[in-house]
Design an enzyme around this catalytic site. Structure first.
Site, PDB file in Angstrom:
ATOM      1  N   ASP A  57     -23.309  57.457  10.166  1.00 36.83           N
ATOM      2  CA  ASP A  57     -23.427  56.601  11.348  1.00 36.83           C
ATOM      3  C   ASP A  57     -24.476  57.192  12.289  1.00 36.83           C
ATOM      4  OD1 ASP A  57     -23.319  55.150  13.651  1.00 36.83           O
ATOM      5  OD2 ASP A  57     -21.129  55.141  13.810  1.00 36.83           O
ATOM      6  N   HIS A 103     -24.798  57.832  20.030  1.00 37.10           N
ATOM      7  CA  HIS A 103     -24.062  59.095  19.923  1.00 37.10           C
ATOM      8  C   HIS A 103     -24.941  60.340  20.044  1.00 37.10           C
ATOM      9  CE1 HIS A 103     -20.896  56.410  18.731  1.00 37.10           C
ATOM     10  NE2 HIS A 103     -21.578  56.006  17.684  1.00 37.10           N
ATOM     11  N   ILE A 109     -21.940  59.201  23.627  1.00 44.33           N
ATOM     12  CA  ILE A 109     -20.478  59.221  23.442  1.00 44.33           C
ATOM     13  C   ILE A 109     -20.118  59.559  21.993  1.00 44.33           C
ATOM     14  CG2 ILE A 109     -20.210  57.555  25.326  1.00 44.33           C
ATOM     15  CD1 ILE A 109     -19.491  55.430  23.210  1.00 44.33           C
ATOM     16  N   GLY A 131     -16.257  56.450  17.510  1.00 40.44           N
ATOM     17  CA  GLY A 131     -14.840  56.102  17.409  1.00 40.44           C
ATOM     18  C   GLY A 131     -14.240  56.677  16.131  1.00 40.44           C
TER      19      GLY A 131
END
Ligand code: HDC
Length: 282
Positions: A184, A189, A204, A207
Site C-alpha cells: 500500500d 502514509h 497517518i 488502517g
C-alpha cells in the site's frame, strides 16, 4: 470482471508483514523462516488482495473523486485455508459490491477472492469499504443496496463488562514507512504534502496496519481466527500507542482499539470468529 490479478509471495513477504505490524525479533515463529512454527499472521490475508488492481475507476463511481480524501472505512477478512501457506502464487478476483451516497461522502464496497493459482483453492476473501470525503451528492442510494455476507456486516458491539484481556502496543514513528512495503504505497502514509491536502498535519497510519496490530493481539491471546471484521473509527498516527481490549463471547472475540495518547477510538465494531480447536502457537 472475471479477470484476476496475480500476486506471488514467499517467506520474505510474510516476515516483512509480521514485522510491519509489530512482531519482535524474539517472536521466532513470525520472523524466522527456519522456526518449526514459522507462520504468517492470519491478517496476512489482506496482503495479496491489496497487491491486485481494481478493474473499475473511482471517477466513474462517485463525484469529484480525490485520492487525498479517501479513507479506509471498514474491512472484513476471511481465511479460507489453514495453515496459511508461507509461499504461494495467488490470483485475486475483484467484484464491485456497492456504492452508497452519504450526501457529503461516498462509500464504496468491494469484495476480493484470492485463490491459489496452482490448485484453484480459495485462500482468502476480503470485503473492503472505503469512505471518500467530499464525493457524495451524485444522486446515488443513501443506504446500502447490496446483499452481503452476514459476517462481513456483523454489528459487533463491545460488551459493558470489563474486557477479558487488554494488550497495549506502541507503534513506531516509522511504522507506516515500513508498512507501505507490503504494497500500500498510498502517499497519505508517507508524504506530508499529500496528507496535508487530505486534512492531516502529518502522514497517518494505514488502517490495515492498525488492523494488523489489533489482530496480532487477538491471535496471541486466543489463537487463529477464521475471519475478522473491523471499522476504522478514527485516525492513528505513527508513534501512537494502541490499546486493544478483547472480550470472548462463545467462539467470537469482540475487540476494540483505542489511541492511548488521545483516548480516541481507532477500531470499533470489531470481532473475530475463532478457528475451532485451534491454539495459539506463539
Ligand atoms: O470514521 C471517520 C474516520 O476518520 N475514520 C478513520 C479512517 C482511517 O483512519 N482509516 C485508515 C487510514 S486511511 C487508509 O489506510 C487508506 C489506504 O491507504 C487505502 C485503503 C484503500 C482500500 C482500497 C480498496 C478499493 C470517518 C471520516 C471515516 C467518518 O467520520 P464522520 O464523517 O465523522 O462520520 P460520522 O458522522 O461518524 O458518520 C457518518 C456516516 O458514515 C458512516 N461511517 C462512519 N465511519 C465509517 C462509516 N462508514 C464506513 N466506515 C467508517 N469508518 C456512519 O455509519 C454514518 O452513516 P449513516 O449516516 O448511514 O448513519
Amino acid at each position: 470482471s472475471s479477470e484476476g490479478t496475480s500476486f506471488n509471495y514467499d517467506d520474505r513477504d510474510v516476515i516483512l508483514y509480521n514485522l510491519s505490524v509489530g512482531a519482535k525479533r524474539t517472536d521466532l515463529p513470525l520472523v524466522y523462516e527456519n522456526s518449526d512454527h514459522f507462520q504468517a499472521l492470519p491478517s496476512y490475508g489482506v496482503v495479496p488482495w491489496f497487491n491486485t488492481a481494481n478493474p473499475w475507476n473511482m471517477d466513474d463511481l462517485v463525484k469529484d473523486f480525490s485520492p487525498m480524501m479517501l479513507l479506509h472505512g471498514e474491512q472484513y477478512m476471511e481465511v479460507r485455508k489453514f495453515p496459511i501457506p508461507t509461499t504461494a502464487n495467488t490470483v485475486t478476483y475483484p467484484k464491485l459490491i456497492d456504492v452508497v451516497d452519504k450526501g457529503n461522502a461516498a462509500v464504496v464496497v468491494a469484495g476480493y477472492t484470492t485463490k491459489d493459482a496452482k490448485t484453484g483453492e480459495d485462500l482468502f476473501y476480503n470485503e473492503s469499504t472505503v469512505f471518500i470525503r467530499g464525493s457524495g451528492g451524485f444522486g446515488g442510494s443513501p443506504k446500502p443496496t447490496a446483499v452481503r455476507a452476514k459476517a462481513a456486516t456483523a454489528a459487533y458491539k463491545a460488551p459493558q463488562r470489563q474486557p477479558d484481556v487488554v494488550v497495549e502496543e506502541k507503534t513506531s514513528e516509522d511504522q507506516a514507512a515500513l508498512y507501505r512495503l507490503n504494497g500500500d504505497r498510498n502517499p497519505l502514509h508517507i508524504d506530508p504534502e499529500f496528507s496535508k491536502v487530505g486534512g492531516f498535519k502529518t502522514p497517518i497510519l494505514h488502517g490495515l496496519c492498525s488492523l494488523g496490530v489489533a489482530a496480532k493481539a487477538v491471535f496471541s491471546k486466543f489463537g487463529p481466527y477464521k475471519n475478522l471484521k473491523v471499522r476504522f473509527a478514527g485516525v492513528v498516527l505513527p508513534g501512537q500507542t494502541l490499546k486493544t481490549e478483547m472480550w470472548k463471547e462463545g467462539n467470537t472475540v469482540l475487540f476494540q482499539a483505542t489511541v492511548v495518547e488521545t483516548g480516541k477510538p481507532a477500531i470499533t465494531g470489531a470481532g473475530a470468529e475463532l478457528l475451532e480447536g485451534a491454539k495459539a502457537k506463539l
